[in-house]
Scaffold this motif. Structure first.
Motif, PDB file in Angstrom:
ATOM      1  N   GLU A 118       0.826  -1.211   0.000  1.00 36.87           N
ATOM      2  CA  GLU A 118       0.000   0.000   0.000  1.00 36.87           C
ATOM      3  C   GLU A 118       0.863   1.265   0.000  1.00 36.87           C
ATOM      4  O   GLU A 118       0.575   2.223  -0.720  1.00 36.87           O
ATOM      5  N   LYS A 119       1.933   1.255   0.778  1.00 41.39           N
ATOM      6  CA  LYS A 119       2.814   2.420   0.838  1.00 41.39           C
ATOM      7  C   LYS A 119       3.485   2.663  -0.506  1.00 41.39           C
ATOM      8  O   LYS A 119       3.547   3.806  -0.996  1.00 41.39           O
ATOM      9  N   TYR A 122       0.930   3.909  -3.165  1.00 38.75           N
ATOM     10  CA  TYR A 122       0.607   5.328  -2.972  1.00 38.75           C
ATOM     11  C   TYR A 122       1.701   6.215  -3.555  1.00 38.75           C
ATOM     12  O   TYR A 122       1.421   7.242  -4.209  1.00 38.75           O
ATOM     13  N   PHE A 152      -9.547  -6.446  -5.279  1.00 40.81           N
ATOM     14  CA  PHE A 152      -8.679  -5.270  -5.380  1.00 40.81           C
ATOM     15  C   PHE A 152      -9.281  -4.220  -6.309  1.00 40.81           C
ATOM     16  O   PHE A 152      -9.137  -3.012  -6.061  1.00 40.81           O
ATOM     17  N   SER A 155     -11.651  -2.222  -4.168  1.00 45.62           N
ATOM     18  CA  SER A 155     -11.005  -1.377  -3.160  1.00 45.62           C
ATOM     19  C   SER A 155     -10.193  -0.257  -3.796  1.00 45.62           C
ATOM     20  O   SER A 155     -10.179   0.879  -3.305  1.00 45.62           O
ATOM     21  N   CYS A 156      -9.530  -0.554  -4.902  1.00 48.60           N
ATOM     22  CA  CYS A 156      -8.696   0.449  -5.566  1.00 48.60           C
ATOM     23  C   CYS A 156      -9.550   1.571  -6.145  1.00 48.60           C
ATOM     24  O   CYS A 156      -9.237   2.757  -5.976  1.00 48.60           O
ATOM     25  N   LYS A 159     -10.834   3.741  -3.342  1.00 48.96           N
ATOM     26  CA  LYS A 159      -9.818   4.535  -2.653  1.00 48.96           C
ATOM     27  C   LYS A 159      -9.189   5.590  -3.559  1.00 48.96           C
ATOM     28  O   LYS A 159      -8.812   6.675  -3.099  1.00 48.96           O
TER      29      LYS A 159
END
Length: 429
Positions: A118-119, A122, A152, A155-156, A159
């Motif tokens: 995730e990091k 981003y 995914f 969620s992607c 987000k």
């Protein structure tokens, strides 16, 4: 894995081919398949997502591939995320890929653990515009199960709603249609393992043997040759069962005078073979069985000759239907009046040959590709005509795997016995 490690140059080249098709400032994210549950704490055997394997060679659950070919920092242009292992996992589940092994397998230098995903995502999205995500767009897909990629996508998009989302499937399906030399060798090896199983069957089948015993002989040969086993649920169909196209019970006893149809194939390194052979249980075809067998073989050989660059599946199937029509007339199963009065949507030959002749073959048995795409060198197809005469207890299908070349084609199952005389000779040695 059981198979010998594949040269990672295959996956490096596959990624290069994909990247060349992407829009500027794009990223690609592909997840591995889940380990599917059964009941209680049971699970199915793991089967890797074909797209992830095609791009990385990683054959392990909880893996993620991220490609960002235009990212300013080169080391973030290819990243493979793996499940971090530990001593407890090693004790209970066995060895998992280390970072070094992940690099050796995939050719990707930047290997990270999943907790960093995730990091990193981003960070990369800050310099990106398009997000390519995979979905199962196979024309026969009927799955009700939500995959890791499906989850995914939801969620992607929730987000990061302001990015431009793109379908990965049309691009990667098109790439996967053309097999490299390495891929052809892997498919051919799966065919070779399948051949060993079939030759073993010719030595052991006789009246009184059970269908599941035949299945067991194949399984033994497949597993002893580094295969996970069957590429798909095998069809071992004696007598009338051969007239049931998707018969998979394999629980009946083989009878003297009957035929046995076997639609089986080994997998090797996630690539698949898909063979069908039909043999006489007692080692000798009757006169009528031989007539029908030879008719199917003639159609298969002629259909194989039609597999050449420039055609496409719809017109190819129509041409094979015309070949089959003539054979069925010769066998007395239909006549010219039937053909004259036939429904164009369901021609007369469909009464005895009701399925298609060919499908793409590769990492998936019914491999991905548009049926309207013109045949090109590097494509691999099955060729599998059949005649099913329920009223005569005769079901015969013959199937080989064919590579299209620039000059025509090459039969990847050329060493597997198929002629009736050869089959009888081998069964009666």
């Amino acid at each position: 894995m059981r198979y010998k490690q594949i040269d990672n140059q295959l996956f490096i080249e596959n990624r290069k081919r994909l990247v060349s098709r992407l829009k500027p400032n794009s990223i690609v994210i592909v997840h591995s398949n889940d380990i599917m549950p059964t009941n209680a704490d049971g699970t199915m055997v793991f089967k890797q997502n074909s797209d992830l394997f095609y791009l990385s060679g990683v054959d392990q659950e909880e893996s993620i591939l991220l490609l960002a070919p235009d990212f300013p920092d080169p080391k973030f242009r290819e990243i493979l995320f793996l499940r971090e292992t530990n001593e407890e996992i090693a004790i209970w589940e066995g060895h998992k890929l280390t970072k070094e092994e992940g690099e050796q397998t995939s050719g990707i230098k930047n290997i990270k653990w999943n907790q960093d995903f995730e990091k990193v995502l981003y960070t990369i999205l800050a310099e990106s515009e398009h997000i390519y995500l995979p979905s199962n767009e196979h024309i026969r897909n009927a799955s009700l199960v939500e995959t890791a990629n499906d989850r995914f996508i939801k969620s992607c998009m929730a987000k990061y709603p302001l990015y431009k989302y793109e379908r990965l499937a049309p691009i990667i399906y098109d790439l996967r249609t053309i097999k490299s030399e390495t891929e052809v060798k892997l498919i051919e090896h799966a065919c070779h393992i399948t051949e060993q199983g079939f030759r073993r069957i010719l030595e052991t089948v006789e009246p009184g043997v059970w269908e599941y015993e035949v299945e067991a002989e194949y399984a033994h040969k497949f597993l002893s040759n580094r295969s996970k086993g069957f590429a798909y649920t095998p069809i071992i169909a004696g007598g009338f069962n051969a007239c049931v196209l998707h018969y998979i019970e394999n629980n009946q006893q083989l009878k003297d005078g009957d035929l046995m149809l076997m639609d089986v194939g080994a997998e090797y390194a996630n690539y698949n073979a898909d063979m069908t052979r039909t043999i006489p249980v007692n080692g000798r075809f009757t006169k009528r069985q031989r007539q029908v067998y030879d008719a199917v073989l003639r159609v298969k050989n002629q259909a194989t000759d039609l597999l050449k660059p420039g055609s496409a599946i719809p017109e190819y199937h129509a041409a094979v239907g015309e070949l089959m029509t003539e054979e069925l007339i010769e066998l007395g199963l239909i006549d010219r009046t039937d053909v004259k009065n036939q429904d164009p949507e369901w021609p007369a030959y469909k009464r005895y040959f009701m399925h298609g002749t060919s499908h793409h073959l590769g990492l998936d048995v019914h491999d991905v590709a548009s049926i309207y795409k013109k045949f090109e060198p590097g494509m691999v197809f099955t060729v599998e005509p059949g005649i099913y005469i329920r009223e005569e207890n005769i079901g015969i299908r013959l199937e080989d795997n064919i590579l299209i070349t620039k000059d025509g084609h090459r039969n990847l199952m050329r060493n597997i016995p198929i002629h009736a005389d050869e089959i009888e000779d081998l069964m009666n040695k």
